[in-house]
Design a protein around this motif. Sequence first.
Motif, mmCIF file in Angstrom:
data_model
loop_
_atom_site.group_PDB
_atom_site.id
_atom_site.type_symbol
_atom_site.label_atom_id
_atom_site.label_comp_id
_atom_site.label_asym_id
_atom_site.label_seq_id
_atom_site.Cartn_x
_atom_site.Cartn_y
_atom_site.Cartn_z
ATOM 1 N N UNK A 174 -100.251 -18.339 85.373
ATOM 2 C CA UNK A 174 -100.182 -19.181 85.318
ATOM 3 C C UNK A 174 -99.107 -19.700 84.080
ATOM 4 N N UNK A 175 -98.878 -18.645 82.968
ATOM 5 C CA UNK A 175 -98.757 -18.446 81.351
ATOM 6 C C UNK A 175 -97.038 -18.125 81.456
ATOM 7 N N UNK A 176 -96.493 -17.181 83.324
ATOM 8 C CA UNK A 176 -95.144 -17.558 82.539
ATOM 9 C C UNK A 176 -94.252 -18.656 83.495
ATOM 10 N N UNK A 177 -93.363 -19.359 82.946
ATOM 11 C CA UNK A 177 -92.806 -20.297 83.428
ATOM 12 C C UNK A 177 -92.078 -20.251 84.478
ATOM 13 N N UNK A 178 -92.583 -22.060 85.510
ATOM 14 C CA UNK A 178 -92.208 -21.927 87.030
ATOM 15 C C UNK A 178 -91.129 -22.864 87.081
ATOM 16 N N UNK B 264 -108.859 -35.373 81.763
ATOM 17 C CA UNK B 264 -109.188 -34.278 83.347
ATOM 18 C C UNK B 264 -107.927 -34.761 83.969
ATOM 19 N N UNK B 265 -107.613 -35.763 84.548
ATOM 20 C CA UNK B 265 -107.066 -35.932 85.508
ATOM 21 C C UNK B 265 -105.899 -34.798 85.714
ATOM 22 N N UNK B 266 -104.682 -35.045 84.720
ATOM 23 C CA UNK B 266 -103.539 -34.794 84.665
ATOM 24 C C UNK B 266 -103.458 -33.130 84.426
ATOM 25 N N UNK B 267 -104.560 -32.429 83.023
ATOM 26 C CA UNK B 267 -104.852 -30.697 83.416
ATOM 27 C C UNK B 267 -105.205 -30.282 84.699
ATOM 28 N N UNK B 268 -106.075 -30.872 85.338
ATOM 29 C CA UNK B 268 -106.507 -30.479 86.523
ATOM 30 C C UNK B 268 -105.405 -30.046 87.658
ATOM 31 N N UNK B 269 -104.618 -31.103 87.856
ATOM 32 C CA UNK B 269 -103.576 -31.880 88.544
ATOM 33 C C UNK B 269 -102.384 -30.784 88.320
ATOM 34 N N UNK B 270 -101.889 -30.320 86.820
ATOM 35 C CA UNK B 270 -101.136 -29.151 86.775
ATOM 36 C C UNK B 270 -101.813 -27.412 87.056
ATOM 37 N N UNK B 271 -102.681 -27.661 86.598
ATOM 38 C CA UNK B 271 -103.597 -26.214 86.665
ATOM 39 C C UNK B 271 -104.030 -26.004 88.538
ATOM 40 N N UNK C 289 -101.434 -27.399 90.622
ATOM 41 C CA UNK C 289 -100.051 -27.701 91.052
ATOM 42 C C UNK C 289 -99.536 -25.636 90.800
ATOM 43 N N UNK C 290 -99.455 -25.719 90.134
ATOM 44 C CA UNK C 290 -99.182 -24.138 88.995
ATOM 45 C C UNK C 290 -100.232 -23.214 90.049
ATOM 46 N N UNK C 291 -101.441 -23.358 90.210
ATOM 47 C CA UNK C 291 -101.695 -22.328 90.438
ATOM 48 C C UNK C 291 -101.182 -22.384 92.296
ATOM 49 N N UNK C 292 -100.589 -23.830 92.767
ATOM 50 C CA UNK C 292 -99.892 -22.930 94.782
ATOM 51 C C UNK C 292 -98.792 -22.563 93.956
ATOM 52 N N UNK C 293 -98.100 -23.213 93.473
ATOM 53 C CA UNK C 293 -97.004 -23.025 92.972
ATOM 54 C C UNK C 293 -96.647 -21.193 92.961
ATOM 55 N N UNK C 294 -97.270 -20.443 92.149
ATOM 56 C CA UNK C 294 -97.228 -19.073 92.402
ATOM 57 C C UNK C 294 -97.226 -18.585 93.744
ATOM 58 N N UNK C 295 -98.007 -19.239 94.783
ATOM 59 C CA UNK C 295 -98.414 -18.493 95.889
ATOM 60 C C UNK C 295 -97.089 -18.473 96.495
ATOM 61 N N UNK C 296 -96.410 -19.106 96.519
ATOM 62 C CA UNK C 296 -94.367 -19.235 97.224
ATOM 63 C C UNK C 296 -93.518 -18.644 96.193
ATOM 64 N N UNK C 297 -92.360 -18.470 96.328
ATOM 65 C CA UNK C 297 -90.987 -17.454 96.109
ATOM 66 C C UNK C 297 -90.344 -19.107 95.424
ATOM 67 N N UNK C 298 -89.972 -19.076 93.853
ATOM 68 C CA UNK C 298 -89.238 -20.498 93.116
ATOM 69 C C UNK C 298 -87.967 -20.224 94.181
ATOM 70 N N UNK C 299 -87.585 -22.140 94.164
ATOM 71 C CA UNK C 299 -86.588 -22.255 95.238
ATOM 72 C C UNK C 299 -86.883 -21.946 96.409
ATOM 73 N N UNK D 157 -91.833 -24.181 98.175
ATOM 74 C CA UNK D 157 -91.842 -24.471 96.604
ATOM 75 C C UNK D 157 -91.845 -25.851 96.243
ATOM 76 N N UNK D 158 -90.082 -26.082 97.028
ATOM 77 C CA UNK D 158 -90.192 -27.789 96.552
ATOM 78 C C UNK D 158 -90.902 -28.679 97.431
ATOM 79 N N UNK D 159 -91.501 -28.446 98.318
ATOM 80 C CA UNK D 159 -92.728 -29.427 98.626
ATOM 81 C C UNK D 159 -93.922 -29.531 97.662
ATOM 82 N N UNK D 160 -93.891 -28.314 97.144
ATOM 83 C CA UNK D 160 -95.379 -28.609 96.579
ATOM 84 C C UNK D 160 -94.441 -29.499 95.467
ATOM 85 N N UNK D 161 -93.548 -29.219 94.987
ATOM 86 C CA UNK D 161 -92.702 -29.925 93.775
ATOM 87 C C UNK D 161 -92.698 -31.375 93.441
#
Length: 204
Positions: free
Chosen positions: A84-88, A130-137, A139-149, A153-157
């Motif tokens: 998750x340290x890598x920029x999405x 709480x709410x915003x950090x948990x949401x970001x974490x 989302x980032x975890x879900x996005x890292x499971x799919x390729x960018x673009x 990824x578009x559906x998750x974003x």
Amino acid sequence: MNIRALGFLLAVMSLAVNVLRLALPALYGDVSDVGPYTTLLMSPGLPAASFLMMAIGGMAVIFGTAEPIGTPVTSPPHRGNRTTAQPLLLTAEAQTAAISLNERLTRFRSLPADAVSAEASIEFDAIVAKHLPHLRAAHDGARLTVPDGSTEAEALDHDYAQSLDRLTATVDRLVNDCSEAARDRFAVEQRFIEMRHPDGSLSI
């Protein structure tokens, strides 16, 4: 126990036995028959061997190669190549929603302290802590499971942007409620002044 510690232990033991070798004859006379283990430790070659092991252990520590004896070398568990340290690479929709929310958060923080009610402060702190950090974490975890673009990824974003918009709407409501309460308080004070000083003259 590493090599240096083992060499240090043998050196101390050898020194102790050699001290006894010098002291015991003065106390008890002939001590030539002291057993096979003591004879081995009193041998002249053992101090040299122990100091050699100390030198090897010291070199191993200096160059970072010392390892505990008997400790198996294991490789770290596989955790994937992305973190998750890598920029999405977020979509424009998600980026816009994040910017809008940050602006509302800044707006709320700029409100005067006496204009923010206890309820609004509690709700805002819950969003930020709480709410915003948990949401970001999540989302980032879900996005890292799919390729960018990708379509996934578009559906998750898109879903992420909608959640951010909900938080933005809540912060907007908090700002409006606090602003309205502050204006109402001013209106009350203004009416009091009009009633207490109807003609603008100073009255005590």
